[in-house]
Design a protein around this motif. Structure first.
Motif, PDB file in Angstrom:
ATOM      1  N   UNK A  67       6.051  -2.513   6.531  1.00  0.00           N
ATOM      2  CA  UNK A  67       5.594  -3.822   7.021  1.00  0.00           C
ATOM      3  C   UNK A  67       4.072  -3.884   7.090  1.00  0.00           C
ATOM      4  N   UNK A  68       3.453  -2.813   7.597  1.00  0.00           N
ATOM      5  CA  UNK A  68       1.989  -2.764   7.691  1.00  0.00           C
ATOM      6  C   UNK A  68       1.369  -2.816   6.298  1.00  0.00           C
ATOM      7  N   UNK A  69       1.913  -2.036   5.373  1.00  0.00           N
ATOM      8  CA  UNK A  69       1.381  -1.997   4.009  1.00  0.00           C
ATOM      9  C   UNK A  69       1.497  -3.356   3.330  1.00  0.00           C
ATOM     10  N   UNK A  70       2.638  -4.024   3.528  1.00  0.00           N
ATOM     11  CA  UNK A  70       2.832  -5.347   2.928  1.00  0.00           C
ATOM     12  C   UNK A  70       1.831  -6.346   3.505  1.00  0.00           C
ATOM     13  N   UNK A  71       1.596  -6.255   4.801  1.00  0.00           N
ATOM     14  CA  UNK A  71       0.681  -7.192   5.463  1.00  0.00           C
ATOM     15  C   UNK A  71      -0.754  -7.048   4.959  1.00  0.00           C
ATOM     16  N   UNK A  72      -1.212  -5.802   4.740  1.00  0.00           N
ATOM     17  CA  UNK A  72      -2.597  -5.586   4.321  1.00  0.00           C
ATOM     18  C   UNK A  72      -2.738  -5.450   2.802  1.00  0.00           C
ATOM     19  N   UNK A  73      -1.639  -5.498   2.079  1.00  0.00           N
ATOM     20  CA  UNK A  73      -1.706  -5.492   0.624  1.00  0.00           C
ATOM     21  C   UNK A  73      -1.953  -4.132  -0.010  1.00  0.00           C
ATOM     22  N   UNK A  74      -1.493  -3.075   0.637  1.00  0.00           N
ATOM     23  CA  UNK A  74      -1.595  -1.738   0.034  1.00  0.00           C
ATOM     24  C   UNK A  74      -0.274  -1.460  -0.677  1.00  0.00           C
ATOM     25  N   UNK A  75      -0.372  -1.248  -1.969  1.00  0.00           N
ATOM     26  CA  UNK A  75       0.828  -0.978  -2.759  1.00  0.00           C
ATOM     27  C   UNK A  75       0.549   0.125  -3.746  1.00  0.00           C
ATOM     28  N   UNK A  76       1.280   0.113  -4.836  1.00  0.00           N
ATOM     29  CA  UNK A  76       1.053   1.082  -5.891  1.00  0.00           C
ATOM     30  C   UNK A  76       1.263   2.510  -5.434  1.00  0.00           C
ATOM     31  N   UNK A  77       0.459   3.391  -5.973  1.00  0.00           N
ATOM     32  CA  UNK A  77       0.594   4.824  -5.711  1.00  0.00           C
ATOM     33  C   UNK A  77       0.408   5.144  -4.227  1.00  0.00           C
ATOM     34  N   UNK A  78      -0.625   4.596  -3.603  1.00  0.00           N
ATOM     35  CA  UNK A  78      -0.880   4.868  -2.181  1.00  0.00           C
ATOM     36  C   UNK A  78       0.241   4.311  -1.307  1.00  0.00           C
TER      37      UNK A  78
END
Length: 184
Positions: A67-78
């Motif tokens: 949820x945190x990653x989706x909110x701040x737009x961190x995707x891909x490999x990280x």
């Protein structure tokens, strides 16, 4: 590349992520995402608690991190990496993993990381002067990783690799206290 080792659980994860990022040609992109996640941890007490507490199940950690990653737009490999770390119940080591990755990335770029601990935040002028002195001393480009610890009272500690220079007021006062006890 010069051999650089980071040890323990964090070292294994950092090395695996670094190798994947290098193969994908995405070291800088992954480092940027790691820096963003690290900043989120520093800013949020709830995220700190999630990362450090053994109370949460791997499913809860993975759901919250996603949820945190989706909110701040961190995707891909990280993003996938953070989810894997959460699923494996290794979030407690994420800060050490990030430091390990940064050390490996710095070596790849021919840089040296100096861990600097100061009593008060450094001004830009002081940081530039310290960086220039460390660049000259090491003969390499030095990146400063500055942390503030008011308990030092004044001065600073600089750690580069296994070398530590402790010029803090706290250490000097403790040395004086020890010397005074020996005089009695």
């Amino acid at each position: 590349m010069a051999e650089t080792y980071v040890s323990g659980v964090a070292g294994r994860y950092a090395t695996a992520l670094f190798e994947l990022a290098r193969e994908a040609g995405a070291i800088d992109a992954v480092k940027a995402d790691l820096d963003r996640f690290s900043a989120l941890i520093a800013e949020s007490d709830d995220l700190k608690r999630l990362v450090r507490s053994p109370v949460f199940s791997s499913e809860e950690q993975e759901r919250a991190v996603s949820a945190v990653l989706a909110k701040v737009g961190i995707g891909g490999l990280a993003g996938n990496f953070f989810k894997t770390v959460a699923a494996n119940r290794r979030l407690f080591a994420i800060e050490a993993i990030i430091r390990g990755f940064e050390a490996l990335a710095a070596v790849e770029r021919g840089e040296v990381v100096a861990e600097v601990t100061v009593a008060q935040p450094l001004s830009d002028a002081h940081a530039a002067t310290l960086k220039a002195a460390l660049d000259q001393m090491t003969g390499k480009s030095v990146q400063l990783a500055v942390t503030v610890d008011p308990s030092l009272l004044g001065g600073l500690k600089v750690k580069i690799g296994s070398r530590l220079v402790d010029a803090s007021l706290k250490t000097k006062l403790n040395s004086i206290r020890t010397a005074m006890k020996e005089v009695r």
